[in-house]
Design an enzyme around this catalytic site. Structure first.
Site, mmCIF file in Angstrom:
data_model
loop_
_atom_site.group_PDB
_atom_site.id
_atom_site.type_symbol
_atom_site.label_atom_id
_atom_site.label_comp_id
_atom_site.label_asym_id
_atom_site.label_seq_id
_atom_site.Cartn_x
_atom_site.Cartn_y
_atom_site.Cartn_z
ATOM 1 C CG HIS A 31 -0.260 1.049 6.380
ATOM 2 N ND1 HIS A 31 -1.607 1.220 6.543
ATOM 3 C CD2 HIS A 31 -0.113 0.074 5.434
ATOM 4 C CE1 HIS A 31 -2.255 0.380 5.744
ATOM 5 N NE2 HIS A 31 -1.368 -0.325 5.058
ATOM 6 C CG ASP A 78 1.801 -0.340 12.196
ATOM 7 O OD1 ASP A 78 1.762 -1.585 12.229
ATOM 8 O OD2 ASP A 78 1.432 0.330 11.215
ATOM 9 C CD GLN A 99 4.490 -5.464 6.723
ATOM 10 O OE1 GLN A 99 5.163 -6.483 6.529
ATOM 11 N NE2 GLN A 99 3.336 -5.252 6.129
ATOM 12 C CE LYS A 103 -0.367 -6.303 7.061
ATOM 13 N NZ LYS A 103 -0.266 -6.168 5.609
ATOM 14 C CB CYS A 158 -1.468 1.651 2.422
ATOM 15 S SG CYS A 158 -2.806 0.782 1.644
HETATM 16 N N1 PMP Z 1 0.557 -0.980 9.213
HETATM 17 C C1 PMP Z 1 1.429 -1.555 8.389
HETATM 18 C C2 PMP Z 1 2.880 -1.234 8.517
HETATM 19 C C3 PMP Z 1 0.978 -2.457 7.425
HETATM 20 O O1 PMP Z 1 1.850 -3.045 6.601
HETATM 21 C C4 PMP Z 1 -0.401 -2.745 7.325
HETATM 22 C C5 PMP Z 1 -0.942 -3.681 6.259
HETATM 23 N N2 PMP Z 1 -0.406 -3.466 5.001
HETATM 24 C C6 PMP Z 1 -1.268 -2.127 8.233
HETATM 25 C C7 PMP Z 1 -0.753 -1.263 9.155
HETATM 26 C C8 PMP Z 1 -2.729 -2.410 8.224
HETATM 27 O O2 PMP Z 1 -2.970 -3.738 8.550
HETATM 28 P P1 PMP Z 1 -4.416 -4.393 8.363
HETATM 29 O O3 PMP Z 1 -4.842 -4.041 6.963
HETATM 30 O O4 PMP Z 1 -4.192 -5.848 8.554
HETATM 31 O O5 PMP Z 1 -5.303 -3.779 9.397
#
Ligand code: PMP
Length: 407
Positions: free
Chosen positions: A123, A200, A203, A226, A364
């Site tokens: 991401h 990270d 997910q 999430k 993203c």
């Molecule tokens: N890493 C991953 C794999 C994600 O799916 C996301 C959110 N889509 C993020 C980081 C960022 O998370 P947040 O926007 O809640 O900070």
């Protein structure tokens, strides 16, 4: 015992509504999950009865708010199986947790010529902070390649590891494709060259059993929203011995022991990394989200979500023009796809008209999309409250849309 899907759905008020005259089918869970009644009630209860600033309060409300706040820290500790609750730092989310590590650990321990390894699956929030750090420090960012199924090439990762590798920061489960990375192997190999590892967990934490001690990761980042919890809240787990070597992130109240105009001494972990008044009400409510998941049990959740993913693949694979994207062997319940001849955004809008909420675009993960030669995908991501009949609605909707271009 069969999975209590109807009972679970009843806990989520938002699911019981119509969108464009159709019952809502919410398949945008990788972006954010819905919140159970218990989380909503906790938020309301906090502001109705308990609102006060925490720590150092001499009055009953401050004492109560502090106790509830720290209860959540202990709940998160148990949820991740961290050794102690001081290893749990509250942040705004995964993004801020990763940036915290980049600004503190990164600034102190990464020097010119040092190397950081990430993967193609990342991401943007696990790419950009490292690029910024590398630019500032003259360090080098290396990227683990993937195969066409969306799995990292582990042997290539091993080749990237050198004595200059200071940090490996990889996604546990991909938001765009659902791929689960072989993180235990990655962590052990990285440690063998003396590198630290950040996972990270944005997910993975809602789908997979997590044991940070067994994994032996140095850091794990996650987002409450999430995980059936509130938005604007996240966690950074860090091993005590690593956190203690790191300078503070932001300066201000709470993170200090003593301040004089000449010199400031810093508080102990975790408070050293929690400057200012935190997101108290949301932290307190987050406990109820974790309790909700823990009561069902992660293995039951995973089995249910796996069965939804298998069923969706089964139904959709017979749709003419359906192109699955991301076919890794190990996946969380994320189904990314395209329809031959159609733009993902158009597919998303047409599904929305049928009451089905999906996400479309690059998720993203622009470098990943580039590697796959795609502008984007349609992503349906399944959660604990989704049902087989909803999967049937998705398959029927996709099949009707695909027929427009794939006769
Ligand atoms: N890493 C991953 C794999 C994600 O799916 C996301 C959110 N889509 C993020 C980081 C960022 O998370 P947040 O926007 O809640 O900070």
């Amino acid at each position: 015992m069969s999975f209590p899907i109807e009972q679970i759905r009843q806990m989520f008020p938002v699911l019981h509504q119509e969108v464009h005259g159709k019952p809502l089918v919410y398949f945008d869970n990788a972006a954010t999950t819905q919140k159970p009644q218990s989380v909503i009630q906790s938020l309301e209860g906090y502001y109705l009865h308990d609102n006060a600033n925490i720590h150092r309060g001499a009055h009953a409300l401050a004492d109560r708010a502090t106790r509830y706040f720290e209860d959540t820290r202990e709940t998160v500790q148990k949820f991740l199986n961290a050794k102690e609750s001081a290893e749990i730092i509250f942040t705004k989310g995964t993004t801020e947790s990763i940036n915290l590590v980049a600004y503190t650990f990164g600034r102190k321990f990464i020097q010119t010529g040092d190397e950081i390894i990430i993967s193609t699956l990342e991401h943007h929030s696990n790419i950009v902070p490292w690029q910024m750090l590398c630019e500032e420090k003259g360090a080098i960012l290396k990227v683990i390649p993937i195969n066409d199924a969306g799995e990292i090439l582990y042997e290539e990762f091993e080749k990237l590891l050198t004595s200059k590798t200071k940090l490996v920061s990889v996604v546990h489960a991909s938001n765009a494709l659902g791929t689960i990375n072989p993180v235990k192997k990655i962590i052990d190999a990285a440690h063998a060259v003396g590198a630290k590892v950040l996972l990270d967990g944005a997910q993975s934490t809602s789908h997979l059993e997590i044991d940070v001690q067994e994994l032996d990761c140095d850091f794990m980042a996650l987002s409450a929203h999430k995980l059936y919890g509130p938005t604007g809240l996240g966690v950074l787990y860090g091993k005590r011995e690593v956190l203690e070597t790191m300078p503070p992130f932001q300066g201000g109240g709470e993170m200090i022991k003593e301040v004089t105009f000449e010199k400031t001494t810093y508080n102990d972990i975790p408070f050293k990394f929690e400057a200012g008044t935190p997101n108290i009400g949301d932290v307190i409510a987050f406990k109820y989200a974790i309790d909700f998941l823990t009561e069902i049990g992660k293995s039951a959740v995973k089995a249910h979500e796996d069965s939804l993913l298998t069923y969706a693949n089964e139904l959709l694979s017979s749709v003419k023009g359906f192109i699955p994207v991301g076919t890794a062997k190990e996946k969380v319940s994320v189904l990314s796809f395209n329809i031959n001849g159609m733009h993902p955004f158009d597919v998303g809008v047409m599904l929305d008209a049928k009451g089905i909420a999906v996400r479309t675009g690059h998720h993203c993960t622009q470098p990943l999309m580039k590697r796959l030669g795609l502008e984007g995908t349609v992503r349906a991501s399944f959660a604990v409250y989704n049902s087989k009949s909803e999967i049937e609605k998705l398959a029927e909707g996709v099949s009707q849309i695909a027929r427009i271009k794939n006769k």
